[in-house]
Design a protein around this motif. Structure first.
Motif, PDB file in Angstrom:
ATOM      1  N   PHE A  59       3.926  50.757  -3.020  1.00  0.00           N
ATOM      2  CA  PHE A  59       3.868  51.655  -4.052  1.00  0.00           C
ATOM      3  C   PHE A  59       2.524  52.349  -4.258  1.00  0.00           C
ATOM      4  N   LEU A  60       2.293  53.447  -5.065  1.00  0.00           N
ATOM      5  CA  LEU A  60       1.272  54.092  -5.323  1.00  0.00           C
ATOM      6  C   LEU A  60       1.606  54.465  -6.894  1.00  0.00           C
ATOM      7  N   LEU A  61       0.186  55.175  -7.492  1.00  0.00           N
ATOM      8  CA  LEU A  61       0.728  55.440  -8.885  1.00  0.00           C
ATOM      9  C   LEU A  61      -0.031  56.491  -9.074  1.00  0.00           C
ATOM     10  N   TYR A  93       5.127  55.615  -7.528  1.00  0.00           N
ATOM     11  CA  TYR A  93       5.835  56.251  -6.210  1.00  0.00           C
ATOM     12  C   TYR A  93       6.017  55.150  -5.574  1.00  0.00           C
ATOM     13  N   MET A  94       7.579  54.724  -4.885  1.00  0.00           N
ATOM     14  CA  MET A  94       7.694  53.619  -4.208  1.00  0.00           C
ATOM     15  C   MET A  94       8.387  53.910  -2.839  1.00  0.00           C
ATOM     16  N   ALA A  95       8.327  53.026  -1.967  1.00  0.00           N
ATOM     17  CA  ALA A  95       8.798  53.074  -0.638  1.00  0.00           C
ATOM     18  C   ALA A  95      10.253  53.620  -0.681  1.00  0.00           C
ATOM     19  N   GLY A  96      10.537  54.491   0.313  1.00  0.00           N
ATOM     20  CA  GLY A  96      11.911  54.999   0.306  1.00  0.00           C
ATOM     21  C   GLY A  96      12.236  56.170  -0.751  1.00  0.00           C
ATOM     22  N   GLY A  97      11.278  56.567  -1.113  1.00  0.00           N
ATOM     23  CA  GLY A  97      11.309  57.756  -2.040  1.00  0.00           C
ATOM     24  C   GLY A  97      11.908  57.623  -3.410  1.00  0.00           C
ATOM     25  N   TRP A  98      11.639  56.283  -3.946  1.00  0.00           N
ATOM     26  CA  TRP A  98      11.788  56.027  -5.370  1.00  0.00           C
ATOM     27  C   TRP A  98      10.920  56.390  -6.410  1.00  0.00           C
ATOM     28  N   LEU A 152      10.157  46.515  -7.248  1.00  0.00           N
ATOM     29  CA  LEU A 152      10.124  46.260  -5.889  1.00  0.00           C
ATOM     30  C   LEU A 152      11.109  45.392  -5.199  1.00  0.00           C
ATOM     31  N   ALA A 153      11.721  44.431  -6.079  1.00  0.00           N
ATOM     32  CA  ALA A 153      12.569  43.455  -5.496  1.00  0.00           C
ATOM     33  C   ALA A 153      13.858  44.231  -5.400  1.00  0.00           C
ATOM     34  N   ALA A 154      14.209  45.398  -6.437  1.00  0.00           N
ATOM     35  CA  ALA A 154      15.515  46.065  -6.471  1.00  0.00           C
ATOM     36  C   ALA A 154      15.372  47.009  -5.206  1.00  0.00           C
ATOM     37  N   ASN A 155      14.026  47.546  -5.017  1.00  0.00           N
ATOM     38  CA  ASN A 155      13.830  48.598  -3.853  1.00  0.00           C
ATOM     39  C   ASN A 155      13.972  47.803  -2.579  1.00  0.00           C
ATOM     40  N   ASP A 156      13.721  46.646  -2.447  1.00  0.00           N
ATOM     41  CA  ASP A 156      13.807  45.981  -1.139  1.00  0.00           C
ATOM     42  C   ASP A 156      15.456  45.701  -0.873  1.00  0.00           C
ATOM     43  N   GLY A 157      15.935  45.270  -1.898  1.00  0.00           N
ATOM     44  CA  GLY A 157      17.487  45.133  -1.734  1.00  0.00           C
ATOM     45  C   GLY A 157      18.036  46.353  -1.297  1.00  0.00           C
TER      46      GLY A 157
END
Length: 165
Positions: A59-61, A93-98, A152-157
């Motif tokens: 992630f970035l911010l 800003y999270m991996a996967g476009g979240w 992050l945990a939800a995004n990983d799933g």
């Protein structure tokens, strides 16, 4: 005879670097610790989030200071360059476009009318704004780190589900 009033006045000052709230009522002054500034809480969140090992990889911010006081010229420039009243304080800003959004409030602070409208508009587009209510910079930082760890945990799933499909 001097005239007395039941007028109450409140002001916030700094004493030895600490914010202090002074209340004067009926000639008596009481001092209590003041709540921190929202910007102090946001700065603590940014420091804590950037210290996470996932920062830069997962992630970035980016932060905003839309509430900053500006003169007419600076305000016109801010509006012309896309700054919008009511935007959340932090964008994650999270991996996967979240995209995740954080709005900070100190104590029982309320959302402004512009914030209520902007957050509702963002929700209509599918973006939820999470309001973090804190009473200290450390509290704000801890809440932001916990939020991001959960995201992050939800995004990983979610990313694992998409890869297996």
């Amino acid at each position: 005879m001097p005239r007395t009033t039941n007028r109450t006045t409140t002001q916030t000052i700094r004493i030895n670097g600490a914010r202090v709230r002074l209340v004067t009522k009926n000639g008596k002054v009481t001092a209590t610790p003041a709540l921190p500034l929202e910007s102090d809480c946001q700065a603590a969140q940014v420091r804590a989030l950037k210290a996470m090992p996932e920062y830069g990889r997962q992630f970035l911010l980016a932060g905003d200071q839309n509430a900053a006081k500006r003169g007419p010229r600076a305000q016109a420039i801010a509006l012309a360059t896309g700054m919008a009243a009511g935007d959340p304080d932090l964008r994650i800003y999270m991996a996967g476009g979240w995209l995740r959004l954080i709005e900070n409030k100190v104590g029982r602070g309320r959302l402004s009318h512009a914030q209520v409208e902007r957050h509702a508009a963002l929700a209509r587009l599918g973006h939820t704004v999470t309001v973090v209510r804190a009473t200290s910079p450390d509290d704000a930082a801890a809440q932001a780190v916990a939020l991001v760890r959960g995201w992050l945990a939800a995004n990983d799933g979610e990313n694992k589900l998409q890869k297996s499909a």
